[in-house]
Motif scaffolding. Structure first.
Motif, mmCIF file in Angstrom:
data_model
loop_
_atom_site.group_PDB
_atom_site.id
_atom_site.type_symbol
_atom_site.label_atom_id
_atom_site.label_comp_id
_atom_site.label_asym_id
_atom_site.label_seq_id
_atom_site.Cartn_x
_atom_site.Cartn_y
_atom_site.Cartn_z
ATOM 1 N N LYS A 1 0.912 -0.898 -0.098
ATOM 2 C CA LYS A 1 -0.520 -0.044 -0.005
ATOM 3 C C LYS A 1 0.916 1.249 0.327
ATOM 4 O O LYS A 1 0.146 1.677 -0.723
ATOM 5 C CB LYS A 1 -1.133 0.040 1.648
ATOM 6 C CG LYS A 1 -1.992 0.940 1.277
ATOM 7 C CD LYS A 1 -2.946 1.117 2.005
ATOM 8 C CE LYS A 1 -4.357 0.720 1.849
ATOM 9 N NZ LYS A 1 -5.176 0.918 3.650
ATOM 10 N N GLY A 2 1.942 0.859 0.840
ATOM 11 C CA GLY A 2 2.703 2.479 0.906
ATOM 12 C C GLY A 2 3.384 2.583 -0.263
ATOM 13 O O GLY A 2 3.572 4.411 -1.333
ATOM 14 N N TYR B 1 0.801 4.390 -2.499
ATOM 15 C CA TYR B 1 0.764 5.827 -2.176
ATOM 16 C C TYR B 1 1.985 6.669 -2.753
ATOM 17 O O TYR B 1 1.501 7.447 -3.468
ATOM 18 C CB TYR B 1 0.919 6.089 -0.599
ATOM 19 C CG TYR B 1 -0.325 5.002 -0.104
ATOM 20 C CD1 TYR B 1 -2.059 5.727 -0.819
ATOM 21 C CD2 TYR B 1 -0.164 5.038 0.820
ATOM 22 C CE1 TYR B 1 -2.883 5.656 -0.088
ATOM 23 C CE2 TYR B 1 -1.355 4.943 1.588
ATOM 24 C CZ TYR B 1 -2.773 5.004 1.668
ATOM 25 O OH TYR B 1 -3.903 4.668 2.137
ATOM 26 N N VAL C 1 1.007 7.134 -6.549
ATOM 27 C CA VAL C 1 0.812 8.530 -6.786
ATOM 28 C C VAL C 1 0.627 9.706 -6.462
ATOM 29 O O VAL C 1 0.492 10.803 -7.187
ATOM 30 C CB VAL C 1 -1.331 7.613 -5.638
ATOM 31 C CG1 VAL C 1 -2.313 8.850 -5.642
ATOM 32 C CG2 VAL C 1 -1.689 6.607 -6.273
ATOM 33 N N PHE C 2 1.599 10.003 -5.542
ATOM 34 C CA PHE C 2 1.665 10.913 -5.011
ATOM 35 C C PHE C 2 3.098 11.652 -6.005
ATOM 36 O O PHE C 2 2.640 12.550 -6.639
ATOM 37 C CB PHE C 2 2.602 10.737 -3.264
ATOM 38 C CG PHE C 2 3.293 12.440 -3.199
ATOM 39 C CD1 PHE C 2 2.508 13.517 -3.286
ATOM 40 C CD2 PHE C 2 4.218 12.305 -3.746
ATOM 41 C CE1 PHE C 2 3.317 14.979 -2.162
ATOM 42 C CE2 PHE C 2 5.178 13.797 -2.789
ATOM 43 C CZ PHE C 2 4.406 14.544 -2.805
#
Length: 58
Positions: free
Chosen positions: A32-33, A36, A39-40
């Protein structure tokens, strides 16, 4: 600066990977990290592309 922007997700993912390895967390749990981070990084890249288009700079 824009030329080296591709390093942002690479360095962030490397840092996250090293963090997970240091604390013994499996990669599957830390997935999940990575999402993220990607996406960032995409949002930052999109912002810079938008600003380049709006200011008509080449």
């Amino acid at each position: 600066m824009f030329r080296v922007l591709f390093l942002l997700p690479l360095l962030a993912c490397l840092g996250w990977y090293l963090f997970l390895r240091h604390y013994g967390v499996p990669i599957k749990k830390g997935r999940k990290g990575f999402i993220y981070i990607l996406v960032f990084s995409t949002a930052v890249l999109g912002f810079f592309i938008l600003m380049m288009r709006l200011t008509n700079s080449q």
